[in-house]
Design an enzyme around this catalytic site. Structure first.
Site, PDB file in Angstrom:
ATOM      1  N   HIS A 139      -8.522 -77.221 -82.917  1.00  0.00           N
ATOM      2  CA  HIS A 139      -9.750 -78.013 -82.748  1.00  0.00           C
ATOM      3  C   HIS A 139      -9.468 -79.373 -82.125  1.00  0.00           C
ATOM      4  O   HIS A 139     -10.292 -80.278 -82.220  1.00  0.00           O
ATOM      5  CB  HIS A 139     -10.474 -78.188 -84.085  1.00  0.00           C
ATOM      6  CG  HIS A 139     -10.591 -76.921 -84.865  1.00  0.00           C
ATOM      7  ND1 HIS A 139      -9.729 -76.585 -85.872  1.00  0.00           N
ATOM      8  CD2 HIS A 139     -11.451 -75.876 -84.729  1.00  0.00           C
ATOM      9  CE1 HIS A 139     -10.047 -75.392 -86.356  1.00  0.00           C
ATOM     10  NE2 HIS A 139     -11.078 -74.945 -85.679  1.00  0.00           N
ATOM     11  N   GLY A 140      -8.280 -79.533 -81.549  1.00  0.00           N
ATOM     12  CA  GLY A 140      -8.019 -80.705 -80.719  1.00  0.00           C
ATOM     13  C   GLY A 140      -7.538 -81.965 -81.412  1.00  0.00           C
ATOM     14  O   GLY A 140      -7.536 -83.033 -80.784  1.00  0.00           O
TER      15      GLY A 140
END
Ligand code: FES
Length: 174
Positions: A139-140
């Site tokens: 999710h970065g």
């Protein structure tokens, strides 16, 4: 043999059921020792520690080792990575911690962290992201060169396991 509308099982059905039950007990008897072996007593886990030789890890390299079933990053940081981590103002950090708090005195080039993202547990990728540290592919989330959360949904820094240096090249984790 019992018909579909006959609620009572016939003799042959009984034999099938009995054979199946014996088979299931047999499988459980064989597999339980294996499963049990994979689940050591909690008191044993609490004592689990490993010693790890750092001498083969070059400056700028990382390795991933296992401790208590968890992946652990061991990174030999470059002077630039250390300087970058030390230069970050605490006010820029979501989970403030100095570089000194993330390492051991006299061994500041070594960064040792549990390699599970503190968001949902994925394993971040090293040497990537905007902060020259780690970026989580899920999710970065991005972590800096001290493993501190800098961007993305992870709520906290990558977790440090308990560890100590036995010598300059030998570390005990756990
Ligand atoms: Fe790493 Fe979600 S698990 S950002």
């Amino acid at each position: 043999m019992a018909h579909q509308d006959d609620p009572k099982p016939g003799r042959r059905d009984f034999l099938y059921i009995a054979a199946g039950a014996v088979g299931a007990v047999g499988v459980a008897g064989v597999t339980w020792p294996l499963i049990n072996q994979l689940n050591p007593d909690a008191s044993v886990l609490a004592l689990a520690s490993i010693e790890f030789d750092l001498s083969g890890i070059e400056v700028g390299q990382s390795v991933t080792i296992k401790w208590r079933g968890l992946p652990v990053f061991v990174r030999n940081r470059t002077p630039e990575e250390i300087a970058e981590a030390k230069a970050v103002p605490m006010s820029d950090l979501k989970d403030p911690a100095t570089d000194e708090q993330r390492t051991k005195p006299g061994h500041e080039q070594w960064l040792i962290m549990i390699a599970n993202c503190t968001h949902l547990g994925c394993i971040p990728v090293g040497d990537s992201g905007d902060y020259n540290g780690w970026a989580c592919p899920c999710h970065g989330s991005q972590f800096d060169t001290a493993g501190r959360i800098r961007k993305g949904p992870a709520p906290t820094n990558l977790v440090l396991p308990p560890y100590e240096f036995i010598s300059d090249t030998l570390v005990k984790i756990g």
